[in-house]
Scaffold this active site. Structure first.
Site, short mmCIF file in Angstrom:
data_model
loop_
_atom_site.label_atom_id
_atom_site.label_comp_id
_atom_site.label_asym_id
_atom_site.label_seq_id
_atom_site.Cartn_x
_atom_site.Cartn_y
_atom_site.Cartn_z
N TYR A 1 0.84 -1.21 0.00
CA TYR A 1 0.00 0.00 0.00
C TYR A 1 0.87 1.26 0.00
O TYR A 1 0.63 2.20 -0.77
CB TYR A 1 -0.90 -0.06 1.23
CG TYR A 1 -1.92 1.04 1.38
CD1 TYR A 1 -3.08 1.06 0.61
CD2 TYR A 1 -1.75 2.04 2.33
CE1 TYR A 1 -4.04 2.04 0.79
CE2 TYR A 1 -2.70 3.03 2.52
CZ TYR A 1 -3.84 3.04 1.74
OH TYR A 1 -4.79 4.02 1.91
N LYS B 1 0.88 4.08 -2.88
CA LYS B 1 0.51 5.46 -2.55
C LYS B 1 1.66 6.43 -2.81
O LYS B 1 1.44 7.59 -3.16
CB LYS B 1 0.01 5.53 -1.10
CG LYS B 1 -1.31 4.77 -0.87
CD LYS B 1 -2.45 5.34 -1.70
CE LYS B 1 -3.79 4.69 -1.41
NZ LYS B 1 -4.88 5.24 -2.22
P1 NAD Z 1 -13.50 2.28 1.24
O1 NAD Z 1 -13.03 0.87 1.22
O2 NAD Z 1 -14.57 2.67 2.20
O3 NAD Z 1 -13.96 2.73 -0.22
C1 NAD Z 1 -13.22 2.40 -1.37
C2 NAD Z 1 -14.19 2.21 -2.50
O4 NAD Z 1 -13.43 1.84 -3.67
C3 NAD Z 1 -15.19 1.07 -2.26
O5 NAD Z 1 -16.50 1.50 -2.55
C4 NAD Z 1 -14.71 -0.02 -3.19
O6 NAD Z 1 -15.76 -0.88 -3.65
C5 NAD Z 1 -14.11 0.79 -4.33
N1 NAD Z 1 -13.19 0.00 -5.14
C6 NAD Z 1 -12.28 -0.92 -4.70
N2 NAD Z 1 -11.66 -1.48 -5.74
C7 NAD Z 1 -12.16 -0.91 -6.86
C8 NAD Z 1 -11.92 -1.09 -8.24
N3 NAD Z 1 -11.02 -1.97 -8.68
N4 NAD Z 1 -12.63 -0.34 -9.12
C9 NAD Z 1 -13.55 0.56 -8.70
N5 NAD Z 1 -13.83 0.76 -7.39
C10 NAD Z 1 -13.14 0.04 -6.49
O7 NAD Z 1 -12.19 3.16 1.47
P2 NAD Z 1 -12.01 4.68 1.94
O8 NAD Z 1 -11.53 4.65 3.33
O9 NAD Z 1 -13.20 5.49 1.57
O10 NAD Z 1 -10.76 5.08 1.03
C11 NAD Z 1 -10.87 5.79 -0.19
C12 NAD Z 1 -9.47 6.16 -0.66
O11 NAD Z 1 -8.80 6.91 0.35
C13 NAD Z 1 -8.59 4.95 -0.94
O12 NAD Z 1 -7.75 5.20 -2.05
C14 NAD Z 1 -7.77 4.84 0.32
O13 NAD Z 1 -6.54 4.18 0.10
C15 NAD Z 1 -7.58 6.30 0.66
N6 NAD Z 1 -7.23 6.56 2.05
C16 NAD Z 1 -8.07 6.19 3.06
C17 NAD Z 1 -7.70 6.47 4.38
C18 NAD Z 1 -8.56 6.12 5.55
O14 NAD Z 1 -8.12 6.30 6.69
N7 NAD Z 1 -9.78 5.62 5.36
C19 NAD Z 1 -6.49 7.11 4.64
C20 NAD Z 1 -5.67 7.45 3.57
C21 NAD Z 1 -6.05 7.18 2.28
#
Ligand code: NAD
Length: 251
Positions: free
Chosen positions: A155, A159
Site C-alpha cells: 500500500y 501510494k
Molecule cells: P473504502 O473501502 O470505504 O472505499 C473504497 C471504494 O473503492 C469502495 O467503494 C470499493 O468498492 C471501491 N473499489 C475498490 N476497488 C475498486 C476497483 N477496482 N474499481 C472501482 N472501485 C473500487 O475506502 P475509503 O476509506 O473510503 O478510502 C478511499 C481512498 O482513500 C482509498 O484510495 C484509500 O486508500 C484512501 N485513504 C483512506 C484512508 C482512511 O483512513 N480511510 C487514509 C488514507 C487514504
C-alpha cells in the site's frame, strides 16, 4: 468554490471518502459520475442523493484497474455529459501483511487497484482534458505513502507511486490548463479504518495532534478546492489532510 457546469468522475465513490467527495462536488454544482465495483446498490443510492440535490448524476460501474473498463467508463461519461473536467482517483484497497509474509498476489492486487488505476484513468481522462484545455486530476494518496507503515509495504509503495505519477504528469500537462495533484489523508473514519480493533483506533487517535480521526468530509473539502478554478496555479502538489500526524514528534 463554484463547479457549476463541470463534469466530474469519482472512482470508488459508492461509499466512504469517494462518496463524500462526489456529494461535495455536486454541492459545488458539478454533474458527477459515480463509479464502483461489485454491488451496484450503494452507488445507485449516491446518485439518488445527488439527484435529490438537483444535480445530474449517473453510475458507471467497472474495475478501474482494467483499461477496458476505464475506457468504457470515460466514454460513457463523455457520451452522457459531453465532456470530462474533473477526475478524482479515489478507488483503493488494502491487503496488509508483513513483507516476509506478503504474497505476490497481495502485492500485485494493491498495485493494480491503487496505482495502475491512477495511470489508466488519468490517461483516458487527459485525452479529453487536453483537447478542451481545462482539467483537474486529484488522486487520493495516503500519509502511508510518505511516512510508511508496518504491514503496508504494498500500500505504501502504491501510494508513494501516486505521488511520483502526480508530479511527472503535472509537468506534462501544465501548459494545457490541466492540473494534477494528490491529497494524502491520515487516519479517516471509514469502513477501511473501522475494520481495525477499537483498541487500535483509540491508539491511533492518541497519536494524532488534533486528537481525533478525520472525516470523509475533511478530505472532500481539500479535493473540492484542488478541483476548483481558484486552485489553477497549484499543480504537482501533495496536500496532506491528517490532523498533524505526519509532522512526527520530538520524543
Ligand atoms: P473504502 O473501502 O470505504 O472505499 C473504497 C471504494 O473503492 C469502495 O467503494 C470499493 O468498492 C471501491 N473499489 C475498490 N476497488 C475498486 C476497483 N477496482 N474499481 C472501482 N472501485 C473500487 O475506502 P475509503 O476509506 O473510503 O478510502 C478511499 C481512498 O482513500 C482509498 O484510495 C484509500 O486508500 C484512501 N485513504 C483512506 C484512508 C482512511 O483512513 N480511510 C487514509 C488514507 C487514504
Amino acid at each position: 468554490m463554484d463547479l457549476t457546469g463541470k463534469v466530474a468522475l469519482v472512482t470508488g465513490s459508492g461509499r466512504g471518502i469517494g462518496r463524500e467527495i462526489a456529494i461535495r462536488l455536486a454541492e459545488a454544482g458539478a454533474s458527477v459520475v459515480i463509479n464502483d465495483v461489485g454491488n451496484p446498490e450503494p452507488p445507485n443510492e449516491v446518485v439518488a442523493q445527488i439527484k435529490q440535490m438537483g444535480h445530474p448524476s449517473m453510475v458507471a460501474m467497472g474495475d478501474v484497474s482494467q483499461s477496458v473498463d476505464v475506457n468504457r467508463i470515460v466514454d460513457t461519461t463523455v457520451a452522457a455529459y459531453g465532456k470530462l473536467d474533473i477526475l478524482v482517483n479515489n478507488a483503493g484497497i488494502t491487503r496488509d501483511q508483513l513483507v516476509l509474509r506478503m504474497t505476490d498476489e497481495d502485492w500485485d492486487k494493491v498495485m493494480a487497484v491503487d496505482l495502475k488505476s491512477v495511470f489508466v484513468c488519468s490517461r483516458a481522462a487527459l485525452r479529453h482534458m487536453i483537447r478542451q484545455r481545462w482539467g483537474r486530476i486529484v488522486s487520493i494518496s495516503s500519509i502511508v505513502g510518505i511516512i510508511g507503515n508496518v504491514g503496508q509495504a504494498n500500500y505504501a509503495s502504491a501510494k508513494a507511486g501516486i505521488i511520483g505519477f502526480t508530479k511527472a504528469t503535472a509537468k506534462e500537462v501544465a501548459s494545457r490548463n490541466v492540473t494534477v495533484n494528490a491529497v494524502a489523508p491520515g487516519f479517516i473514519d471509514t469502513a477501511m479504518t473501522q475494520q481495525l480493533p477499537e483498541e487500535r483506533r483509540q491508539e491511533m487517535a492518541g497519536k494524532i495532534p488534533a486528537g481525533y480521526l478525520g472525516t470523509p468530509r475533511d478530505v472532500a473539502e481539500a479535493v473540492a478546492f484542488l478541483a476548483s478554478e481558484e486552485a489553477r496555479y497549484i499543480t504537482g502538489q501533495v496536500l496532506t489532510v491528517d490532523g498533524g500526524i505526519s509532522l512526527g514528534k520530538l520524543m
